[in-house]
Design a protein around this motif. Structure first.
Motif, PDB file in Angstrom:
ATOM      1  N   ALA A   1      11.468  17.209   7.268  1.00 53.48           N
ATOM      2  CA  ALA A   1      10.969  17.382   5.890  1.00 53.48           C
ATOM      3  C   ALA A   1      12.009  17.747   4.854  1.00 53.48           C
ATOM      4  O   ALA A   1      12.012  17.385   3.626  1.00 53.48           O
ATOM      5  N   ALA A   2      13.100  18.519   5.187  1.00 57.40           N
ATOM      6  CA  ALA A   2      14.030  18.727   4.144  1.00 57.40           C
ATOM      7  C   ALA A   2      14.693  17.718   3.590  1.00 57.40           C
ATOM      8  O   ALA A   2      15.011  17.305   2.380  1.00 57.40           O
TER       9      ALA A   2
ATOM     10  N   ARG B   1      11.756  23.543  -7.477  1.00 54.05           N
ATOM     11  CA  ARG B   1      10.956  24.295  -6.432  1.00 54.05           C
ATOM     12  C   ARG B   1      10.252  23.396  -5.257  1.00 54.05           C
ATOM     13  O   ARG B   1       9.874  24.144  -4.069  1.00 54.05           O
TER      14      ARG B   1
ATOM     15  N   ALA C   1      12.321  23.999  -1.976  1.00 59.87           N
ATOM     16  CA  ALA C   1      12.146  25.107  -1.350  1.00 59.87           C
ATOM     17  C   ALA C   1      11.230  25.421  -0.189  1.00 59.87           C
ATOM     18  O   ALA C   1      11.357  26.022   0.875  1.00 59.87           O
ATOM     19  N   ASP C   2      10.103  24.236  -0.381  1.00 54.85           N
ATOM     20  CA  ASP C   2       9.188  24.231   0.631  1.00 54.85           C
ATOM     21  C   ASP C   2       8.441  22.801   0.652  1.00 54.85           C
ATOM     22  O   ASP C   2       7.299  22.808   0.003  1.00 54.85           O
ATOM     23  N   PRO C   3       9.237  21.787   1.170  1.00 59.66           N
ATOM     24  CA  PRO C   3       8.675  20.439   0.671  1.00 59.66           C
ATOM     25  C   PRO C   3       7.286  20.130   1.346  1.00 59.66           C
ATOM     26  O   PRO C   3       6.501  19.713   0.702  1.00 59.66           O
ATOM     27  N   ARG C   4       6.998  20.894   2.523  1.00 60.13           N
ATOM     28  CA  ARG C   4       5.954  20.204   3.244  1.00 60.13           C
ATOM     29  C   ARG C   4       4.419  21.084   2.451  1.00 60.13           C
ATOM     30  O   ARG C   4       3.589  20.800   2.323  1.00 60.13           O
ATOM     31  N   GLY C   5       4.850  22.294   1.983  1.00 58.12           N
ATOM     32  CA  GLY C   5       3.734  23.046   1.412  1.00 58.12           C
ATOM     33  C   GLY C   5       3.591  22.728  -0.154  1.00 58.12           C
ATOM     34  O   GLY C   5       2.571  22.965  -0.437  1.00 58.12           O
ATOM     35  N   ARG C   6       4.617  22.196  -0.647  1.00 53.51           N
ATOM     36  CA  ARG C   6       4.376  21.734  -2.144  1.00 53.51           C
ATOM     37  C   ARG C   6       4.350  20.516  -2.365  1.00 53.51           C
ATOM     38  O   ARG C   6       4.448  20.021  -3.658  1.00 53.51           O
TER      39      ARG C   6
ATOM     40  N   TRP D   1       1.497  19.999  -4.533  1.00 53.21           N
ATOM     41  CA  TRP D   1       1.835  20.329  -6.032  1.00 53.21           C
ATOM     42  C   TRP D   1       2.770  19.415  -7.015  1.00 53.21           C
ATOM     43  O   TRP D   1       2.381  19.240  -8.002  1.00 53.21           O
ATOM     44  N   TYR D   2       3.681  18.759  -6.170  1.00 50.07           N
ATOM     45  CA  TYR D   2       4.518  18.204  -6.789  1.00 50.07           C
ATOM     46  C   TYR D   2       3.942  16.715  -7.347  1.00 50.07           C
ATOM     47  O   TYR D   2       4.196  16.194  -8.625  1.00 50.07           O
TER      48      TYR D   2
END
Length: 310
Positions: free
Chosen positions: A223-224, A270, A273-278, A281-282
């Motif tokens: 993910a990162a 942003r 800081a949380d690729p899978r979660g965001r 959103w992005y």
């Protein structure tokens, strides 16, 4: 049941034999049509926009870019991904049984034929551009190639079909043939940037991809690292666009695109800081700024492509 994933029942007891219009439409994923239709529109704008007499042709081109070619690619993908979708998205029309048997494949084939027929009516250049898009769509999903199994190839193929080919097609319809080289450069650069968008889009299916041996970039890189690559892939081509617009004597448009990139970079911090979660959103925020930059670039190059003074 042929197609082998699930079984749906009408009135609680009867197996579905024919998909409803709603299920067939869902198979074509209308929400995905926006990206190629937007890119097509950018192509139209970049070539100087349509004359009043060519508006009906442009409207047919939009139909070709979105509901036909993109819709076809979604049906093809859903058919060959039905086992993966049974894990990631079991409510999709095929694994849920709402598109039963081999109807999914039949719809994909019918939409392929319709896409090529409409493209042929729009001229040779448009036909071959659409034929390339159709070929990539089948190669992406279908064996033996199944490009989506390899993350680098899948992201690149999707980016070309969602951004570059529709942009070039829209410009070709207005220009009546091959577009200006500056238009081709913008289409190519925004296609490269879209590789990052496609990488973020793959975050939603990591679990199923891993289990089915599909080496998407989030699976392959983690993910990162995948998120960092996606950010670089999106930002770098846009910076080249800014430089080109400035070199072409379009400083205001270069400044607009540069400002949009700066905001994207702030949002990327942003995201990382949380690729899978965001990632979703992005895609709703940073990607929106990306496509606005596409339109600004299209307006910038329009008078140049038409031979007017900047």
């Amino acid at each position: 049941m042929p197609g082998g994933i699930g079984r749906a029942y009408a009135a609680g007891s009867r197996p579905v034999r024919v998909p409803s219009p709603r299920a067939a439409l869902e198979l074509l994923k209308p929400i995905t049509w926006f990206a190629p239709m937007w890119a097509f529109g950018c192509g139209v704008v970049s070539a100087g926009g349509p004359a009043s007499h060519s508006l009906p042709v442009v409207a047919v081109g939009l139909l070709l870019a979105g509901p036909l070619v993109c819709g076809m690619s979604q049906a093809v993908n859903d058919w060959f991904d039905r086992h993966v979708d049974a894990i990631n998205e079991p409510d999709r029309p095929i694994p849920s049984g709402r598109v039963p048997g081999r109807w999914g494949l039949g719809i994909a084939l019918a939409w392929t034929a319709a896409s090529l027929a409409v493209a042929a009516a729009l001229g040779a250049f448009v036909f071959w551009a659409a034929a390339l898009g159709v070929a990539i769509a089948w190669a992406y999903s279908a064996p033996p190639l199944r490009l989506k199994r390899e993350g680098w190839l899948s992201a690149t193929a999707c980016a070309a079909c969602y951004e570059g080919l529709p942009w070039v097609t829209g410009a070709a319809i207005v220009a009546g043939g091959a577009p200006d080289g500056r238009i081709l450069a913008l289409a190519g650069l925004y296609s490269l940037g879209a590789v990052g968008i496609m990488t973020l889009n793959d975050f939603k299916s990591v679990e199923g991809d891993r289990r089915m041996g599909i080496r998407s970039l989030p699976v392959r890189l983690g993910a990162a690292r995948a998120a960092r690559f996606a950010c670089l892939a999106m930002a770098a081509p846009q910076l080249v666009v800014v430089a080109l617009l400035a070199a072409w004597g379009r400083p205001v448009h270069a400044g607009i695109v540069g400002a949009l990139v700066a905001v994207q970079v702030a949002l990327m911090a942003r995201l990382l800081a949380d690729p899978r979660g965001r990632a979703p959103w992005y895609n709703a925020t940073g990607t929106s700024l990306y496509v606005l930059g596409m339109l600004a670039s299209a307006f910038a190059v329009a008078p140049l492509a038409a031979g007017a003074a900047p």
